[in-house]
Design a protein around this motif. Structure first.
Motif, PDB file in Angstrom:
ATOM      1  N   SER A 190     128.336   4.540   0.757  1.00 33.83           N
ATOM      2  CA  SER A 190     128.967   5.792   1.535  1.00 33.83           C
ATOM      3  C   SER A 190     129.412   5.366   2.784  1.00 33.83           C
ATOM      4  N   LYS A 191     128.524   4.454   3.485  1.00 32.28           N
ATOM      5  CA  LYS A 191     128.866   3.923   4.844  1.00 32.28           C
ATOM      6  C   LYS A 191     130.079   2.914   4.764  1.00 32.28           C
ATOM      7  N   MET A 192     130.019   2.152   3.650  1.00 30.55           N
ATOM      8  CA  MET A 192     131.193   1.275   3.564  1.00 30.55           C
ATOM      9  C   MET A 192     132.327   2.016   3.474  1.00 30.55           C
ATOM     10  N   LEU A 193     132.530   3.202   2.718  1.00 33.94           N
ATOM     11  CA  LEU A 193     133.754   3.994   2.801  1.00 33.94           C
ATOM     12  C   LEU A 193     134.121   4.602   4.039  1.00 33.94           C
ATOM     13  N   TRP A 194     132.822   5.064   4.842  1.00 33.57           N
ATOM     14  CA  TRP A 194     133.441   5.672   6.069  1.00 33.57           C
ATOM     15  C   TRP A 194     133.840   4.646   6.925  1.00 33.57           C
TER      16      TRP A 194
END
Length: 488
Positions: free
Chosen positions: A343-347
């Motif tokens: 989720s952090k990667m997508l953010w």
């Protein structure tokens, strides 16, 4: 006269530093004289506007020459240059009109003449570039290669960028701006490679032709021209970011994870706000001396960081494209990964995709606003922005609607292909941003063209990492296929 007094004080400080053989203090004093006082306190603009551009050019040239000297220079030569500079500045101040006159409020984002009738005339800037390039050629022929390369880079920042010409041209014809930047870089690269005088003269002449084209663009624009430029800017700059944002949103919706769309929206909002803050911050916080150079380095760094994340996202999509149990995968693995580190990667992927374009887009619009000399013209810039934004929204809706109608496997494959392509492009562009920021001088490869829209530049430093990425991509795909074959 008060500004001149400050200017003279720094010249005296430079003399004292020279006598002490303190090169660092010498350059610091001269930089304060040039940027903090002569430029930032508006004496430069007053001299250019009310005395003569030739006087301003002479002052700038002498300071530039002194900045390239060190404390081991012949003292009599140094003192003579300082005294000449002092006399020029004093005469310029005395030649200013005695009656009241005004200099328009300055912004470091884009300097422009605020005459109600005409846009800023960049003809003196182009002439300054030509005169200084002649000096670059002289330095190169005399064997002072490093000085010639340094001066060539300074011309880009001190004249083309600092005058506001780059922003105006970039707002109206981004390809011409990119081609002009490439020409500046090629001149430095040719000198680093030990090219012949004829090759460098040819590269300079190409640059001069581009500057002549740029002059036509910087003439007073009609209101409809401003509308068109404003429309194209947001459409052009926003499209690349839109592709990535739309792909991530479609991915979340197709996988039944609409509840995680806040990841995209928060990244988008933060990127827009920081883009605006960065555009102002780089110019006001870092100061006039290094603002442009700092921005180029930062843009290059952001692009290269984005490459790493995009490459990761591309393989993540590709590795999941051939999953045979999509219903279980959709309900399980994506949800689990989104609740963890991915989720952090997508953010960060969304954030960098938007932020990479954002600050430059803000600067382009500010350049157009400075070019708009009436409320009606300003309204046309605003209307162009709104129309371009509306067009982007329509494009987004089309992409989103189309992606939801196709099977998830070809969607993942197509999205990963786009992301890999953009990764390779960003590598080339990111490296060239570092070149423009004077981090290093590129090594030119003769015979290769410059194709800026696909990030292809004829330099070793950009082509090698692009080739490495392509090799890694091929190896990665082969490994994925081998794993899938073993599982089957």
């Amino acid at each position: 006269m008060s500004v001149y007094t400050e200017f003279k004080t720094e010249l005296d400080n430079a003399k004292a530093a020279f006598d002490k053989k303190d090169s660092a203090a010498l350059k610091a004093a001269l930089n304060r004289a040039k940027f903090d006082i002569y430029r930032n306190e508006r004496l430069e603009e007053a001299v250019r506007k009310y005395v003569s551009s030739q006087t301003d050019q002479s002052i700038q040239q002498i300071i530039g020459n002194l900045l390239r000297e060190d404390a081991d220079t012949d003292k009599s030569k140094f003192d003579e240059a300082i005294n000449t500079l002092d006399n020029l500045a004093l005469k310029a101040v005395n030649d200013l009109p005695q009656e009241s006159y005004s200099i328009a409020p300055q912004t470091a984002l884009a300097q422009s003449d605020t005459s109600e009738d005409e846009g800023k005339d960049f003809t003196p800037i182009v002439q300054n570039i030509k005169d200084k390039m002649a000096k670059v050629l002289q330095l190169y022929e005399s064997g002072k290669v490093d000085d010639a390369i340094d001066e060539s880079g300074n011309i880009y920042f001190d004249e083309y960028e600092e005058s506001g010409m780059e922003n105006i041209v970039g707002a109206k014809d981004t390809q011409l701006k990119l081609d002009t930047e490439a020409s500046f870089n090629k001149i430095s690269a040719l000198m680093r490679a030990g090219a012949s005088k004829e090759q460098i003269v040819a590269a300079q002449n190409k640059l001069f032709d581009q500057l002549t084209q740029s002059l036509e663009l910087t003439k007073k624009s009609s209101n409809w021209d401003l509308f068109l430029y404003a429309f194209i800017i947001i459409l052009r700059e926003g499209f690349e970011a839109l592709i990535i944002v739309a792909a991530v949103i479609a991915l979340l919706i197709k996988s039944g994870n609409s509840k995680h769309l806040n990841i995209v929206y928060s990244a988008l909002g933060v990127a827009v706000v920081l883009s605006i803050a960065t555009a102002y911050g780089l110019n006001y916080i870092f100061g006039s001396e290094n603002a442009g150079q700092t921005r180029e380095v930062m843009e290059g760094a952001v692009m290269l960081i984005a490459v790493v994340l995009l490459f990761y996202v591309g393989f993540w999509l590709l590795s999941n494209a051939s999953s045979k149990k999509w219903s279980a995968y959709i309900q399980g693995q994506i949800s689990n990964s989104l609740s963890s580190g991915d989720s952090k990667m997508l953010w960060w992927t969304v954030f960098l995709a938007v932020y990479r374009e954002g600050a430059e887009t803000v600067l382009f619009y500010l350049a157009l606003l400075f070019d708009a000399k009436s409320p009606a013209a300003t309204s046309m810039v605003a209307a162009g922005f709104v129309a371009g934004l509306a067009a982007l929204i329509i494009v987004y809706i089309v992409i989103k609607k189309f992606s939801l109608k196709i099977a998830i496997k070809p969607f993942f494959i197509a999205t990963s292909v786009i992301i890999f392509y953009m990764s390779v492009v960003f590598v080339g562009k990111g490296v060239m941003e570092l070149v423009e920021g004077k981090v290093f001088v590129p090594t030119v490869i003769d015979g290769l063209p410059t194709i800026t829209w696909i990030g292809f530049y004829p330099y070793v430093q950009s082509l090698v990492p692009q080739a490495v990425m392509i090799v890694l991509l091929i190896v990665g795909i082969l490994i994925l296929k081998n794993k899938q074959k073993n599982k089957s």
